[in-house]
Design an enzyme around this catalytic site. Sequence first.
Site, mmCIF file in Angstrom:
data_model
loop_
_atom_site.group_PDB
_atom_site.id
_atom_site.type_symbol
_atom_site.label_atom_id
_atom_site.label_comp_id
_atom_site.label_asym_id
_atom_site.label_seq_id
_atom_site.Cartn_x
_atom_site.Cartn_y
_atom_site.Cartn_z
ATOM 1 N N GLY A 149 0.836 -1.203 0.000
ATOM 2 C CA GLY A 149 0.000 0.000 0.000
ATOM 3 C C GLY A 149 0.867 1.247 0.000
ATOM 4 O O GLY A 149 2.074 1.175 -0.263
ATOM 5 N N LYS A 193 -0.447 -7.829 -11.184
ATOM 6 C CA LYS A 193 -1.736 -8.470 -11.456
ATOM 7 C C LYS A 193 -2.850 -7.769 -10.691
ATOM 8 O O LYS A 193 -3.959 -7.614 -11.173
ATOM 9 C CB LYS A 193 -1.642 -9.938 -11.034
ATOM 10 C CG LYS A 193 -2.898 -10.752 -11.272
ATOM 11 C CD LYS A 193 -3.023 -11.121 -12.718
ATOM 12 C CE LYS A 193 -4.324 -11.794 -13.060
ATOM 13 N NZ LYS A 193 -4.640 -11.637 -14.487
ATOM 14 N N HIS A 238 -8.168 9.106 -39.590
ATOM 15 C CA HIS A 238 -7.925 10.347 -38.854
ATOM 16 C C HIS A 238 -6.600 10.305 -38.098
ATOM 17 O O HIS A 238 -6.505 10.803 -36.975
ATOM 18 C CB HIS A 238 -9.090 10.619 -37.896
ATOM 19 C CG HIS A 238 -10.406 10.709 -38.609
ATOM 20 N ND1 HIS A 238 -10.753 11.787 -39.382
ATOM 21 C CD2 HIS A 238 -11.419 9.820 -38.718
ATOM 22 C CE1 HIS A 238 -11.946 11.572 -39.913
ATOM 23 N NE2 HIS A 238 -12.366 10.379 -39.522
ATOM 24 N N GLU A 289 1.461 -5.661 -23.249
ATOM 25 C CA GLU A 289 1.757 -6.143 -21.901
ATOM 26 C C GLU A 289 2.863 -7.193 -21.893
ATOM 27 O O GLU A 289 3.747 -7.159 -21.054
ATOM 28 C CB GLU A 289 0.504 -6.783 -21.278
ATOM 29 C CG GLU A 289 -0.524 -5.797 -20.798
ATOM 30 C CD GLU A 289 -1.762 -6.484 -20.242
ATOM 31 O OE1 GLU A 289 -2.260 -6.044 -19.211
ATOM 32 O OE2 GLU A 289 -2.246 -7.471 -20.842
ATOM 33 N N LYS A 314 -2.950 -6.722 -24.924
ATOM 34 C CA LYS A 314 -2.288 -8.015 -24.681
ATOM 35 C C LYS A 314 -0.874 -8.005 -25.242
ATOM 36 O O LYS A 314 0.067 -8.439 -24.593
ATOM 37 C CB LYS A 314 -3.048 -9.192 -25.316
ATOM 38 C CG LYS A 314 -4.325 -9.642 -24.686
ATOM 39 C CD LYS A 314 -4.202 -10.268 -23.323
ATOM 40 C CE LYS A 314 -4.171 -9.247 -22.256
ATOM 41 N NZ LYS A 314 -5.173 -8.746 -21.525
HETATM 42 C C1 G6P Z 1 -3.776 -4.726 -13.906
HETATM 43 C C2 G6P Z 1 -3.686 -6.080 -14.579
HETATM 44 C C3 G6P Z 1 -4.659 -6.136 -15.745
HETATM 45 C C4 G6P Z 1 -6.066 -5.813 -15.264
HETATM 46 C C5 G6P Z 1 -6.129 -4.480 -14.520
HETATM 47 C C6 G6P Z 1 -7.455 -4.308 -13.814
HETATM 48 O O1 G6P Z 1 -3.297 -3.745 -14.754
HETATM 49 O O2 G6P Z 1 -2.365 -6.330 -15.020
HETATM 50 O O3 G6P Z 1 -4.645 -7.435 -16.300
HETATM 51 O O4 G6P Z 1 -6.914 -5.774 -16.351
HETATM 52 O O5 G6P Z 1 -5.119 -4.433 -13.517
HETATM 53 O O6 G6P Z 1 -7.550 -5.284 -12.823
HETATM 54 P P1 G6P Z 1 -8.879 -5.868 -12.230
HETATM 55 O O7 G6P Z 1 -8.424 -6.911 -11.242
HETATM 56 O O8 G6P Z 1 -9.579 -4.731 -11.566
HETATM 57 O O9 G6P Z 1 -9.678 -6.448 -13.338
#
Ligand code: G6P
Length: 613
Positions: free
Chosen positions: A101, A608, A509, A493, A490
């Site tokens: 946090g 994640k 555009h 990332e 994707k």
């Molecule tokens: C992070 C993850 C993504 C995910 C996003 C939102 O950036 O790497 O894969 O889409 O968070 O996360 P959530 O758990 O709220 O879907």
Amino acid sequence: MCGIVGYIGNRQAYPILIKGLQRLEYRGYDSAGIALLDDGNLNVYKAKGKVSDLVHFAEQKNIKGTVGIAHTRWATHGEPNQVNAHPHYSQSEELAIIHNGIIENYAILKEGLQAQGYTFHSQTDTEVLVQLIEYVKKSNKVDLTKAVQLALNQVIGAYAIAVIEKNQPDIIVAARKGSPLVVGIGEDEFFLASDATPIIEYTNQVVYIGDEEIVTLQRGKQLKIRTIADAEKTPEIKKLELTLSQLEKGGYPHFMIKEINEQPKTLSDSMRGRVSHEENEIKLSGFIDNKEKFMNASRIIITACGTSWHAGLIGKYAIEEFARIPVEVEYSSEFRYRKPVIHKDDIVIAISQSGETADTLAAVELAKSQGAFIFGICNVVGSSIPRNTDSGCYTHAGPEIGVASTKAFTAQVTVLTMLALLIGKEKGTLDKDQYTNIVAELGLIPDKIRHLLKQDAVIAEFAKTFTYAQNFIYLGRGYNFPVALEGALKLKEISYIHAEGYPAAEMKHGPIALISQEMPVVVIAPSAGMYEKVVSNIQEIKARKGKIISIVTEGDVVVQNLSDYTICIPDTVECLVPLLAAIPLQLLAYHIAVVKGCDVDQPRNLAKSVTVE
Ligand code: G6P
């Protein structure tokens, strides 16, 4: 993002803590550390890099002890190095802390502590907190639990923490606000973690710690929970549904490819008990219990981040088409801070795989405070967002370990589609025959995915051609515009190739200026929905010698002839195409990343579960 593990019991803590950290690796991190209490010593070992680097370092030291805490850090304050890694000692080295946090008022707290003679070794906000706990403990002559409570009363920000004390070998004190924390209850032992994945091996009895709660794990005693405001709480023990095999690769080289291949099953799981294929009916209890709210909603606001935001966009297309309710799709991070107009008859749908994304959680709290009805679409059962919403629908995709979301995305789209169809049917804005037809088609999607996954080897082969690329463009129209965004995300990332998703018509555009024979352009061109328009866009790319990779409906020859590479998907109705078209884009990104030698499951810098804003 940052993983916390703790153990207190009769076994050696080190192997349990290291295994726990490995289970949490998927969350994303850049350094790791461990603190163990052994025979009056409080030993802290830390390393930059992976958990394996920590193991290499720690195993040459004393790793004995039946109490310990361990951490994977995703850098916020201060670069990822050994000094900034957690655990952090207090000044006297009598306390050690791990923290997930951000302590927002750390600078002012630090100044106050410096004035009292405290010195700091790291650049972290976390070290400030452990010094504060020590200062409070010494000046008030209180025990560790009380000191944590008093210190947290001075803190602004989000945290999940665990603290141990050299002279208290029988206690771990932990607390949370905004960042997740779960306690596992074994026989004469307790486990502590950011999520249940490190715990499931040992026990399925867990207690989810609530916001502003402090938990004391004491050897030989019952779990004790008090709030920061000093109220006693009775721990609510829940049973985990998770299984260990869900957390393993099951013969696949990466979690991501395992999860891509799981989609026929996960979509069936999302629909199980909700779609009756015999009667062609949908039942969602979160909807049934709140039917009036949905019938009377004047607007739906979808709030989410990342991939979940893309799912939200597809949801907008479906809800507006079938239920005729205006939908706005908001990035949670913008929504929460831009003084949005929220009415009491608005429904706010929060979408989150993890259920822990800090910005989405804050967006939920904001909307709630303004009287809106909040509906959650989440994957992780018992996570913070579903616990803070009025109602909702779990996606039931099972644990998603690969950082790049795949099966959770298609499960979110499935749930949103079911919801849109149901509202439309109940409101009478969706024709009965069309409803019946789409519900029947929905039931066929898992098999269609099974069929299209057979093209994996073909995609793997032509993916090799594109490792040279620095840039990619993804185009789609209508329901497939968000799919184009998701395909581009994707690729970015996991392969670190720059990629942009665009509505196909918007290409003129701006992005068209980028097209040359070097530029791969992925075009989603299914027969259902604006096919001719997309064909025209493809012609425009072809005229400028762009390399075309098309996603077409089986049997299409027109687009196939215009394309350099083609991936065929089975035919379906327009609103369900995203569930099919997303899959080859996931595979394409995966195979390009693998050929480039990238760390597919834990891409650099990504987390994640984004538990800080
Ligand atoms: C992070 C993850 C993504 C995910 C996003 C939102 O950036 O790497 O894969 O889409 O968070 O996360 P959530 O758990 O709220 O879907």
